[in-house]
Design a protein around this motif. Structure first.
Motif, PDB file in Angstrom:
ATOM      1  N   GLU A 107       0.836  -1.195   0.000  1.00 27.58           N
ATOM      2  CA  GLU A 107       0.000   0.000   0.000  1.00 27.58           C
ATOM      3  C   GLU A 107       0.870   1.244   0.000  1.00 27.58           C
ATOM      4  O   GLU A 107       1.793   1.379   0.809  1.00 27.58           O
ATOM      5  N   LYS A 110       1.298   3.426   3.239  1.00 27.24           N
ATOM      6  CA  LYS A 110       1.891   2.787   4.412  1.00 27.24           C
ATOM      7  C   LYS A 110       3.401   2.658   4.198  1.00 27.24           C
ATOM      8  O   LYS A 110       3.879   2.606   3.061  1.00 27.24           O
ATOM      9  N   ARG A 112       7.080   0.712   6.161  1.00 28.84           N
ATOM     10  CA  ARG A 112       7.468  -0.270   7.162  1.00 28.84           C
ATOM     11  C   ARG A 112       8.953  -0.148   7.497  1.00 28.84           C
ATOM     12  O   ARG A 112       9.732   0.421   6.732  1.00 28.84           O
ATOM     13  N   ILE A 120       4.560  -1.894  10.541  1.00 26.50           N
ATOM     14  CA  ILE A 120       3.952  -1.165   9.425  1.00 26.50           C
ATOM     15  C   ILE A 120       3.195   0.039   9.973  1.00 26.50           C
ATOM     16  O   ILE A 120       2.474  -0.074  10.971  1.00 26.50           O
ATOM     17  N   LYS A 121       3.360   1.180   9.320  1.00 23.86           N
ATOM     18  CA  LYS A 121       2.739   2.410   9.794  1.00 23.86           C
ATOM     19  C   LYS A 121       1.977   3.094   8.658  1.00 23.86           C
ATOM     20  O   LYS A 121       2.405   3.034   7.507  1.00 23.86           O
ATOM     21  N   ASP A 122       0.882   3.739   8.991  1.00 27.96           N
ATOM     22  CA  ASP A 122       0.198   4.604   8.031  1.00 27.96           C
ATOM     23  C   ASP A 122       1.099   5.807   7.743  1.00 27.96           C
ATOM     24  O   ASP A 122       1.759   6.341   8.648  1.00 27.96           O
ATOM     25  N   TRP A 123       1.136   6.229   6.477  1.00 27.62           N
ATOM     26  CA  TRP A 123       2.044   7.316   6.097  1.00 27.62           C
ATOM     27  C   TRP A 123       1.473   8.040   4.885  1.00 27.62           C
ATOM     28  O   TRP A 123       1.353   7.472   3.807  1.00 27.62           O
ATOM     29  N   HIS A 142       5.893   0.545   1.935  1.00 31.47           N
ATOM     30  CA  HIS A 142       5.290  -0.771   2.178  1.00 31.47           C
ATOM     31  C   HIS A 142       4.787  -1.319   0.847  1.00 31.47           C
ATOM     32  O   HIS A 142       3.586  -1.425   0.578  1.00 31.47           O
TER      33      HIS A 142
END
Length: 227
Positions: A107, A110, A112, A120-123, A142
């Motif tokens: 995605e 996101k 990582r 994994i982080k929202d970005w 990601h």
């Protein structure tokens, strides 16, 4: 119990929203060799180029909206259980209202940790050198790059096996392992393939709709209502 429609989507589904397809016929992606911007080796050799490339993609994603095909897929949830398995890294299915989306290739919104793939982080903004996880490891997009495993493929296989109806939209079905998912549905499962230039072998279960994603979805909704 609602019938389960599984939808496999590719670049052609988002193209009508203005999202550029993965690469041109010459193998270049926005003027770059794909291995420069979509491989672990490319990231190792020139991380700034790779980060900038995905920053541009992320910015562009903010300028586009879901098209009618995305919206029609979301509408199917009124009458069916719908799972979307997409090769796309954008969030247009979610923005259109689809509630169950599996991203095979990662995605765009996101990131990582390079030290821990499960971190994994929202970005939503630019990702730069020096942006690290809590343990000090550089963050990376990601995205599943060439040469990397596709971690969601086993889940996608099980989803396809459970499908009552399979819909394929906007994908050449040439990129593996995603292209092999069609082989995991039950033998008599009806398959609808929407693509202006469909590339399929002869199969009595495949109903080809040789149209764009938006026009093909209009046809599919009519077919499903009358079937």
């Amino acid at each position: 119990m609602k019938k389960h429609i599984v939808v496999l989507t590719g670049a052609g589904t988002s193209a009508e929203s203005g999202v550029k397809t993965f690469r041109d016929h010459d193998g270049l992606w926005e003027g770059h060799d794909v291995m420069q911007v979509a491989s672990p080796l490319g990231f190792r050799d020139n991380p700034e180029l790779v980060l900038d490339f995905y920053n541009q993609r992320r910015r562009q994603l903010k300028t586009v909206e879901p098209n009618q095909a995305h919206k029609d897929l979301a509408k199917l949830e009124t009458d069916y259980k719908v799972t979307i398995v997409t090769q796309n890294v954008d969030d247009l299915h979610e923005r259109a209202g689809s509630s169950d989306v599996v991203h095979l290739h990662g995605e765009l919104l996101k990131v990582r940790s390079t030290g821990n793939p499960s971190d994994i982080k929202d970005w939503t903004e630019d990702l730069n050198l020096g942006d690290t996880c809590e343990k000090g490891h550089q963050l990376r997009p990601h995205i599943v790059w060439f040469g990397e495993d596709v971690p969601m493929i086993d889940i996608a296989m099980k989803i396809c096996y459970a499908a009552d109806i399979l819909v394929i939209i906007g994908t050449s079905m040439q990129v593996y392992p995603a292209a092999g998912l069609i082989n995991y549905v039950q033998p008599d499962t009806p398959i609808y393939y929407i693509d202006p230039k469909p590339a399929v072998t002869r199969n009595p279960n495949i109903n080809v709709i040789a149209k764009s994603a938006t026009k093909g979805m209009t046809d599919l909704l009519t077919i499903l209502k009358t079937s």
